[in-house]
Scaffold this motif. Structure first.
Motif, PDB file in Angstrom:
ATOM      1  N   VAL A  14       5.577 -10.310  10.342  1.00 17.59           N
ATOM      2  CA  VAL A  14       4.575 -11.163  10.042  1.00 17.59           C
ATOM      3  C   VAL A  14       3.838  -9.482   9.525  1.00 17.59           C
ATOM      4  O   VAL A  14       3.897  -9.226  10.065  1.00 17.59           O
ATOM      5  N   VAL A  15       3.376  -9.917   8.623  1.00 15.94           N
ATOM      6  CA  VAL A  15       2.925  -9.535   7.536  1.00 15.94           C
ATOM      7  C   VAL A  15       1.411  -9.142   7.453  1.00 15.94           C
ATOM      8  O   VAL A  15       0.739 -10.426   7.929  1.00 15.94           O
ATOM      9  N   ASN A  16       0.432  -8.015   7.842  1.00 16.57           N
ATOM     10  CA  ASN A  16      -0.830  -7.350   8.043  1.00 16.57           C
ATOM     11  C   ASN A  16      -1.399  -8.430   9.562  1.00 16.57           C
ATOM     12  O   ASN A  16      -2.150  -9.544   9.042  1.00 16.57           O
ATOM     13  N   PRO A  17      -0.476  -8.138  10.520  1.00 17.66           N
ATOM     14  CA  PRO A  17      -0.687  -9.044  11.305  1.00 17.66           C
ATOM     15  C   PRO A  17      -1.901  -9.574  11.773  1.00 17.66           C
ATOM     16  O   PRO A  17      -2.708  -9.418  11.815  1.00 17.66           O
TER      17      PRO A  17
ATOM     18  N   MET B 203      13.307  -5.412   2.848  1.00 19.24           N
ATOM     19  CA  MET B 203      13.506  -5.855   2.091  1.00 19.24           C
ATOM     20  C   MET B 203      13.562  -6.905   1.687  1.00 19.24           C
ATOM     21  O   MET B 203      13.562  -6.980  -0.187  1.00 19.24           O
ATOM     22  N   GLY B 204      14.323  -8.136   2.152  1.00 19.14           N
ATOM     23  CA  GLY B 204      14.019  -9.673   1.868  1.00 19.14           C
ATOM     24  C   GLY B 204      13.288  -9.881   1.414  1.00 19.14           C
ATOM     25  O   GLY B 204      12.343 -10.324   0.429  1.00 19.14           O
ATOM     26  N   LEU B 205      12.357  -9.473   2.424  1.00 17.67           N
ATOM     27  CA  LEU B 205      10.266  -9.644   2.072  1.00 17.67           C
ATOM     28  C   LEU B 205       9.746  -8.855   0.576  1.00 17.67           C
ATOM     29  O   LEU B 205       8.939  -9.732   0.246  1.00 17.67           O
ATOM     30  N   LEU B 206      10.262  -7.516   0.310  1.00 16.93           N
ATOM     31  CA  LEU B 206       9.689  -6.858  -0.249  1.00 16.93           C
ATOM     32  C   LEU B 206      10.429  -7.479  -1.515  1.00 16.93           C
ATOM     33  O   LEU B 206       9.517  -7.642  -2.320  1.00 16.93           O
ATOM     34  N   GLU B 207      11.275  -8.053  -1.462  1.00 16.89           N
ATOM     35  CA  GLU B 207      11.897  -8.980  -2.852  1.00 16.89           C
ATOM     36  C   GLU B 207      11.516 -10.798  -3.434  1.00 16.89           C
ATOM     37  O   GLU B 207      11.509 -10.368  -3.887  1.00 16.89           O
ATOM     38  N   ARG B 208      11.524 -11.234  -1.900  1.00 23.05           N
ATOM     39  CA  ARG B 208      10.569 -12.432  -2.006  1.00 23.05           C
ATOM     40  C   ARG B 208       9.093 -12.289  -2.152  1.00 23.05           C
ATOM     41  O   ARG B 208       8.180 -13.190  -2.383  1.00 23.05           O
ATOM     42  N   ALA B 209       8.333 -11.269  -1.780  1.00 23.11           N
ATOM     43  CA  ALA B 209       6.766 -11.204  -1.851  1.00 23.11           C
ATOM     44  C   ALA B 209       6.279 -10.100  -2.369  1.00 23.11           C
ATOM     45  O   ALA B 209       6.050  -9.389  -1.592  1.00 23.11           O
ATOM     46  N   PRO B 210       6.902  -9.726  -4.116  1.00 25.08           N
ATOM     47  CA  PRO B 210       6.531  -8.537  -4.537  1.00 25.08           C
ATOM     48  C   PRO B 210       4.553  -8.397  -4.725  1.00 25.08           C
ATOM     49  O   PRO B 210       4.584  -7.264  -5.148  1.00 25.08           O
ATOM     50  N   GLY B 211       3.846  -9.929  -5.378  1.00 21.18           N
ATOM     51  CA  GLY B 211       3.250  -9.142  -5.155  1.00 21.18           C
ATOM     52  C   GLY B 211       1.905  -9.478  -4.144  1.00 21.18           C
ATOM     53  O   GLY B 211       0.578  -8.887  -3.869  1.00 21.18           O
ATOM     54  N   LEU B 212       2.871  -9.252  -2.906  1.00 20.81           N
ATOM     55  CA  LEU B 212       2.051  -9.473  -1.565  1.00 20.81           C
ATOM     56  C   LEU B 212       1.480  -7.544  -1.330  1.00 20.81           C
ATOM     57  O   LEU B 212       1.735  -7.106  -1.538  1.00 20.81           O
ATOM     58  N   ALA B 213      -0.148  -8.143  -0.966  1.00 23.58           N
ATOM     59  CA  ALA B 213      -1.033  -6.724  -0.365  1.00 23.58           C
ATOM     60  C   ALA B 213      -0.211  -6.249   0.875  1.00 23.58           C
ATOM     61  O   ALA B 213      -0.684  -6.577   1.435  1.00 23.58           O
TER      62      ALA B 213
ATOM     63  N   SER C  55       0.925  -1.052   0.143  1.00 19.74           N
ATOM     64  CA  SER C  55      -0.520  -0.265   0.092  1.00 19.74           C
ATOM     65  C   SER C  55       1.250   1.024   0.527  1.00 19.74           C
ATOM     66  O   SER C  55       1.437   1.036  -0.150  1.00 19.74           O
ATOM     67  N   ARG C  56       0.589   2.059  -0.338  1.00 19.70           N
ATOM     68  CA  ARG C  56       0.434   3.713  -0.189  1.00 19.70           C
ATOM     69  C   ARG C  56       1.331   3.502   0.967  1.00 19.70           C
ATOM     70  O   ARG C  56       2.602   4.480   1.091  1.00 19.70           O
ATOM     71  N   GLU C  57       0.660   4.164   1.933  1.00 16.99           N
ATOM     72  CA  GLU C  57       0.671   4.107   3.371  1.00 16.99           C
ATOM     73  C   GLU C  57       2.079   3.199   3.780  1.00 16.99           C
ATOM     74  O   GLU C  57       2.937   4.114   4.669  1.00 16.99           O
ATOM     75  N   PHE C  58       1.564   1.854   3.369  1.00 18.91           N
ATOM     76  CA  PHE C  58       2.850   0.867   3.887  1.00 18.91           C
ATOM     77  C   PHE C  58       4.618   0.958   3.348  1.00 18.91           C
ATOM     78  O   PHE C  58       5.523   1.695   4.189  1.00 18.91           O
ATOM     79  N   ARG C  59       4.528   1.906   2.103  1.00 18.29           N
ATOM     80  CA  ARG C  59       5.557   2.304   0.828  1.00 18.29           C
ATOM     81  C   ARG C  59       5.844   4.211   1.850  1.00 18.29           C
ATOM     82  O   ARG C  59       7.551   3.759   2.525  1.00 18.29           O
ATOM     83  N   GLU C  60       5.391   3.917   2.272  1.00 21.81           N
ATOM     84  CA  GLU C  60       5.758   5.917   2.687  1.00 21.81           C
ATOM     85  C   GLU C  60       5.680   5.113   3.944  1.00 21.81           C
ATOM     86  O   GLU C  60       7.018   6.071   5.228  1.00 21.81           O
ATOM     87  N   ALA C  61       5.746   4.769   5.129  1.00 20.02           N
ATOM     88  CA  ALA C  61       6.607   4.132   6.217  1.00 20.02           C
ATOM     89  C   ALA C  61       7.115   3.563   6.011  1.00 20.02           C
ATOM     90  O   ALA C  61       8.554   4.087   7.077  1.00 20.02           O
TER      91      ALA C  61
END
Length: 145
Positions: free
Chosen positions: A93-96, A63-73, A27-33
């Motif tokens: 833990v993503v989106n707890p 960064m590892g998470l973003l690289e390995r799960a680019p399709g994850l919201a 999300s835009r909010e996560f990117r900004e965070a």
């Protein structure tokens, strides 16, 4: 398309944080965070971690998470890890409550994989951390969700 990309086999170039965020479905909010976290090295409402987690190692996990799960919201992430001299292991833990990943970032392991030794014959973990950055993950696997 799988949300979880396979582990990279070749390292054509380490992605920058900006590139990883841009190619993600976060999300835009996560990117900004995440950008705010990168600037301040402090947790915020969307990037959560405890005080015993070094910010540089938390960033490697993100960064590892973003690289390995680019399709994850991704809307938020909580990183819980234990930091050693050459390693950082724990979970993201993503989106707890939705998705969880287990990780082991270990620059000594990466140095052994590359056959790199320092002047004393030990794995050259400084070189591995410098050259591979966040890509020193021995393990990064989805465990829940």
């Amino acid at each position: 398309m799988s949300l979880f990309s396979p582990r990279p086999q070749a390292l054509p170039g380490i992605g920058t944080l900006e590139e990883l965020l841009e190619s993600s479905k976060a999300s835009r909010e996560f990117r900004e965070a995440v950008v705010h976290f990168a600037q301040t090295q402090r947790p915020n409402e969307r990037v959560v971690f405890g005080r015993h987690n070094p910010p540089v190692k938390v960033m490697r996990a993100i960064m590892g998470l973003l690289e390995r799960a680019p399709g994850l919201a991704i809307d938020s992430v909580r990183v819980d890890g234990e930091s050693g001299c050459s390693d950082y292991r724990g979970k993201a833990v993503v989106n707890p409550g939705e998705i969880e990943f287990r990780f082991v970032w270990d620059c000594a392991w990466r140095a052994r994989q590359e056959g790199w030794e320092d002047a004393f014959g030990y794995p050259d973990q400084q070189r591995a951390a410098r050259e591979f950055g966040y890509r020193c993950f021995e393990v990064f696997e989805r465990t829940v969700g």
